[in-house]
Design a protein around this motif. Structure first.
Motif, PDB file in Angstrom:
ATOM      1  N   ARG A  75       7.031  10.069  10.013  1.00  0.00           N
ATOM      2  CA  ARG A  75       5.701   9.156   9.816  1.00  0.00           C
ATOM      3  C   ARG A  75       4.984  10.352   9.373  1.00  0.00           C
ATOM      4  NH1 ARG A  75       3.570   8.288  15.017  1.00  0.00           N
ATOM      5  NH2 ARG A  75       0.882   8.423  15.199  1.00  0.00           N
ATOM      6  N   LEU A  76       3.931   8.530   8.823  1.00  0.00           N
ATOM      7  CA  LEU A  76       2.995   8.423   7.377  1.00  0.00           C
ATOM      8  C   LEU A  76       1.764   7.704   7.687  1.00  0.00           C
ATOM      9  CD1 LEU A  76       5.552   8.140   4.647  1.00  0.00           C
ATOM     10  CD2 LEU A  76       4.207  10.494   5.136  1.00  0.00           C
ATOM     11  N   GLY A  97      -8.094   6.073   1.645  1.00  0.00           N
ATOM     12  CA  GLY A  97      -8.493   4.540   0.498  1.00  0.00           C
ATOM     13  C   GLY A  97      -7.015   3.844   0.135  1.00  0.00           C
ATOM     14  N   ASP A  98      -7.347   3.125  -0.228  1.00  0.00           N
ATOM     15  CA  ASP A  98      -5.566   2.662  -1.276  1.00  0.00           C
ATOM     16  C   ASP A  98      -5.376   3.490  -2.126  1.00  0.00           C
ATOM     17  OD1 ASP A  98      -5.454   0.365   0.234  1.00  0.00           O
ATOM     18  OD2 ASP A  98      -5.895  -1.065  -1.004  1.00  0.00           O
ATOM     19  N   VAL A  99      -4.257   4.154  -2.502  1.00  0.00           N
ATOM     20  CA  VAL A  99      -3.546   4.997  -3.999  1.00  0.00           C
ATOM     21  C   VAL A  99      -3.632   3.824  -4.820  1.00  0.00           C
ATOM     22  CG1 VAL A  99      -2.074   6.731  -4.626  1.00  0.00           C
ATOM     23  CG2 VAL A  99      -3.242   7.048  -1.889  1.00  0.00           C
ATOM     24  N   ARG A 115       0.802  -1.434   0.087  1.00  0.00           N
ATOM     25  CA  ARG A 115       0.040  -0.232   0.022  1.00  0.00           C
ATOM     26  C   ARG A 115       0.971   1.249   0.237  1.00  0.00           C
ATOM     27  NH1 ARG A 115      -3.260   1.352   4.266  1.00  0.00           N
ATOM     28  NH2 ARG A 115      -4.596   2.425   3.201  1.00  0.00           N
ATOM     29  N   VAL A 116       0.522   1.971  -0.511  1.00  0.00           N
ATOM     30  CA  VAL A 116       0.831   3.494  -0.852  1.00  0.00           C
ATOM     31  C   VAL A 116       0.636   4.054   0.167  1.00  0.00           C
ATOM     32  CG1 VAL A 116       1.219   6.262  -1.780  1.00  0.00           C
ATOM     33  CG2 VAL A 116       0.854   3.494  -2.924  1.00  0.00           C
ATOM     34  N   LEU A 117       1.446   4.726   0.932  1.00  0.00           N
ATOM     35  CA  LEU A 117       1.505   5.632   2.692  1.00  0.00           C
ATOM     36  C   LEU A 117       1.543   6.791   2.174  1.00  0.00           C
ATOM     37  CD1 LEU A 117       2.246   3.025   5.383  1.00  0.00           C
ATOM     38  CD2 LEU A 117       0.190   3.038   4.007  1.00  0.00           C
ATOM     39  N   GLY A 118       2.438   7.773   1.784  1.00  0.00           N
ATOM     40  CA  GLY A 118       2.899   9.065   0.951  1.00  0.00           C
ATOM     41  C   GLY A 118       4.104   8.840  -0.079  1.00  0.00           C
ATOM     42  N   ILE A 119       4.492   9.923  -0.406  1.00  0.00           N
ATOM     43  CA  ILE A 119       5.691  10.731  -0.471  1.00  0.00           C
ATOM     44  C   ILE A 119       6.796  11.471   0.211  1.00  0.00           C
ATOM     45  CG2 ILE A 119       6.431  11.028  -2.455  1.00  0.00           C
ATOM     46  CD1 ILE A 119       4.646  10.985  -4.121  1.00  0.00           C
ATOM     47  N   VAL A 120       8.203  11.207   0.613  1.00  0.00           N
ATOM     48  CA  VAL A 120       8.626  12.332   1.422  1.00  0.00           C
ATOM     49  C   VAL A 120       9.924  12.262   0.287  1.00  0.00           C
ATOM     50  CG1 VAL A 120      10.474  12.411   3.097  1.00  0.00           C
ATOM     51  CG2 VAL A 120       8.370  10.828   2.971  1.00  0.00           C
ATOM     52  N   GLU A 121       9.987  14.037   0.399  1.00  0.00           N
ATOM     53  CA  GLU A 121      10.512  14.829  -0.514  1.00  0.00           C
ATOM     54  C   GLU A 121      12.253  14.277   0.245  1.00  0.00           C
ATOM     55  OE1 GLU A 121      10.135  15.769  -3.487  1.00  0.00           O
ATOM     56  OE2 GLU A 121       8.350  16.208  -3.563  1.00  0.00           O
ATOM     57  N   LEU A 138       2.690  19.459  -3.363  1.00  0.00           N
ATOM     58  CA  LEU A 138       1.937  18.450  -4.080  1.00  0.00           C
ATOM     59  C   LEU A 138       1.700  16.928  -3.659  1.00  0.00           C
ATOM     60  CD1 LEU A 138      -0.590  18.256  -5.888  1.00  0.00           C
ATOM     61  CD2 LEU A 138       0.454  17.978  -7.236  1.00  0.00           C
ATOM     62  N   THR A 139       2.854  16.329  -3.148  1.00  0.00           N
ATOM     63  CA  THR A 139       3.084  15.331  -3.098  1.00  0.00           C
ATOM     64  C   THR A 139       2.492  15.070  -1.705  1.00  0.00           C
ATOM     65  OG1 THR A 139       5.533  16.150  -2.375  1.00  0.00           O
ATOM     66  CG2 THR A 139       5.311  14.891  -4.246  1.00  0.00           C
ATOM     67  N   ASP A 140       2.405  15.718  -1.018  1.00  0.00           N
ATOM     68  CA  ASP A 140       2.100  15.753   0.640  1.00  0.00           C
ATOM     69  C   ASP A 140      -0.205  14.924   0.152  1.00  0.00           C
ATOM     70  OD1 ASP A 140       4.044  16.447   2.258  1.00  0.00           O
ATOM     71  OD2 ASP A 140       3.701  18.275   2.996  1.00  0.00           O
ATOM     72  N   ALA A 141       0.069  15.734  -0.415  1.00  0.00           N
ATOM     73  CA  ALA A 141      -1.735  15.477  -0.905  1.00  0.00           C
ATOM     74  C   ALA A 141      -1.557  13.844  -0.903  1.00  0.00           C
ATOM     75  CB  ALA A 141      -2.267  15.728  -1.526  1.00  0.00           C
ATOM     76  N   VAL A 142      -0.400  13.000  -1.622  1.00  0.00           N
ATOM     77  CA  VAL A 142      -0.865  11.707  -1.070  1.00  0.00           C
ATOM     78  C   VAL A 142      -1.108  10.674   0.279  1.00  0.00           C
ATOM     79  CG1 VAL A 142       0.095   9.029  -1.986  1.00  0.00           C
ATOM     80  CG2 VAL A 142       0.719  11.841  -3.203  1.00  0.00           C
ATOM     81  N   GLU A 143      -0.663  11.366   1.048  1.00  0.00           N
ATOM     82  CA  GLU A 143      -0.548  10.737   2.792  1.00  0.00           C
ATOM     83  C   GLU A 143      -2.769  10.891   2.588  1.00  0.00           C
ATOM     84  OE1 GLU A 143       0.516  10.893   6.891  1.00  0.00           O
ATOM     85  OE2 GLU A 143       1.143  12.567   5.671  1.00  0.00           O
ATOM     86  N   TYR A 144      -3.240  12.241   2.595  1.00  0.00           N
ATOM     87  CA  TYR A 144      -4.036  12.810   2.104  1.00  0.00           C
ATOM     88  C   TYR A 144      -5.245  11.363   1.116  1.00  0.00           C
ATOM     89  CZ  TYR A 144      -9.176  14.471   1.733  1.00  0.00           C
ATOM     90  OH  TYR A 144     -10.444  14.405   1.928  1.00  0.00           O
TER      91      TYR A 144
END
Length: 347
Positions: free
Chosen positions: A179-180, A237-239, A158-164, A226-232
């Motif tokens: 933390r994600l 649900g699943d990304v 599962r994708v949890l987020g993106i970290v720069e 914009l990458t922080d929106a991925v965690e939202y």
């Protein structure tokens, strides 16, 4: 028509950056020529072939050069980003235009220095359906090791987020975890994730608007990512994620890199050999990748040679024109020949 509009795919293309490594204060990075066609125009046409029907171009630095490059292209709207506050802010500028026209459906977001193939556009948009909510899909690429790209954090598939990358270094320097989605990861573990961000996204328009409201600039660059929106989306649900082939979405930062990309779009002279000019080129120089360019002659009624100083000119084209078949070389030598033997060859 209204139903098609409400379910069609749109694109927000981020073109407001200064692109200082291109070395031009007068032309936006995306307006540079790529094998005879401005980069941004290639991007739009590729996306159109991939299923996108509406385009919002986010402009800022040298906006007029971007708009000139897209002159006459249908389905294009513009959003102005007066000050740059990150990719999340730029995406919000573009989204506001789509909201103003009542657009609903899927929106693809990409950077203006990335020429994405039609196939990737089609498959990325199609992959949205495989997410848990059908609201988000991100493009990913294999982690090459040392990179400035954001790292895609996954757990159990599962994708949890993106970290720069800069935030990974910041966390490491401060000796803290990242933390994600309520889970903690060491900076080293994030840096070693198998995928990095391809900077290509597909979102549901309405859900994206809600996601952008959650962004804050508490990060290494003090910007809205914009990458922080991925965690939202991951919390909802699943990304979905799509493995994008880097060869089908080349990116550039310098003129040299763009010249290398341009050669991928050149067609060989033999494809046009039915034309006498191209046949002569092949006979003289061999079958090489080439650009064919043609310019009409003109009569200049007034204002001759002042347009480069911002003055006005009054001219009209004639029925005479000059056509070139040109092929790039690896050195600084220029060789020129003419179909008319009364003009000697030069080098």
């Amino acid at each position: 028509m209204a139903g098609d509009f409400q379910t069609a795919a749109a694109a927000i293309i981020l073109c407001a950056g200064k692109g200082t490594r291109m070395g031009s204060a007068n032309i936006n990075k995306v307006a540079f020529d790529c094998a005879g066609v401005p980069v941004v125009r290639r991007i739009v046409e590729n996306m159109r072939q991939g299923g996108v029907t509406r385009f919002v171009i986010v402009v800022g630095h040298r906006a007029e050069s971007v708009m000139s490059a897209l002159s006459g292209v249908p389905g294009v709207l513009y959003a102005y980003q007066a000050e740059q506050h990150g990719t999340g802010h730029a995406a919000g500028c573009g989204l506001a235009v789509l909201e103003d026209i009542g657009f609903k459906g899927r929106v693809l977001i990409s950077m203006g220095d990335k020429i994405v193939s039609p196939r990737i556009v089609r498959e990325l948009l199609g992959s949205m359906a495989s997410s848990g909510t059908g609201e988000a899909c991100i493009g990913v690429q294999p982690n090459p090791g040392k990179t400035s790209k954001g790292h895609v954090v996954m757990q159990d598939g599962r994708v949890l987020g993106i970290v720069e990358a800069k935030d990974i270094r910041r966390a490491s320097d401060e000796g803290r975890q990242i933390r994600l989605c309520g889970r903690e990861f060491s900076p080293q573990a994030v840096a070693e994730t198998p995928y990095v961000n391809a900077a290509l996204y597909a979102f549901d328009v309405k859900a994206l608007g809600e996601a952008l409201k959650t962004l804050n600039p508490d990060n290494a660059q003090g910007e809205l990512y914009l990458t922080d929106a991925v965690e939202y989306f991951a919390q909802r649900g699943d990304v979905a994620f799509y493995r994008a082939d880097p060869a089908e979405m080349p990116t550039y930062s310098t003129r040299l890199e763009l010249r290398k990309i341009a050669r991928q779009f050149l067609r060989r002279a033999s494809e046009f050999a039915s034309d006498g000019l191209c046949a002569a080129f092949v006979a003289k120089y061999g079958d090489r990748p080439c650009v064919i360019t043609s310019s009409p002659g003109r009569i200049n009624l007034m204002g001759r040679h002042i347009e480069h100083r911002g003055g006005s000119t009054n001219m009209m084209a004639t029925n005479q024109r000059m056509t070139f078949v040109v092929s790039p070389r690896e050195d600084d030598l220029v060789r020129i020949a003419n179909l008319d033997s009364s003009f000697p060859e030069a080098e």
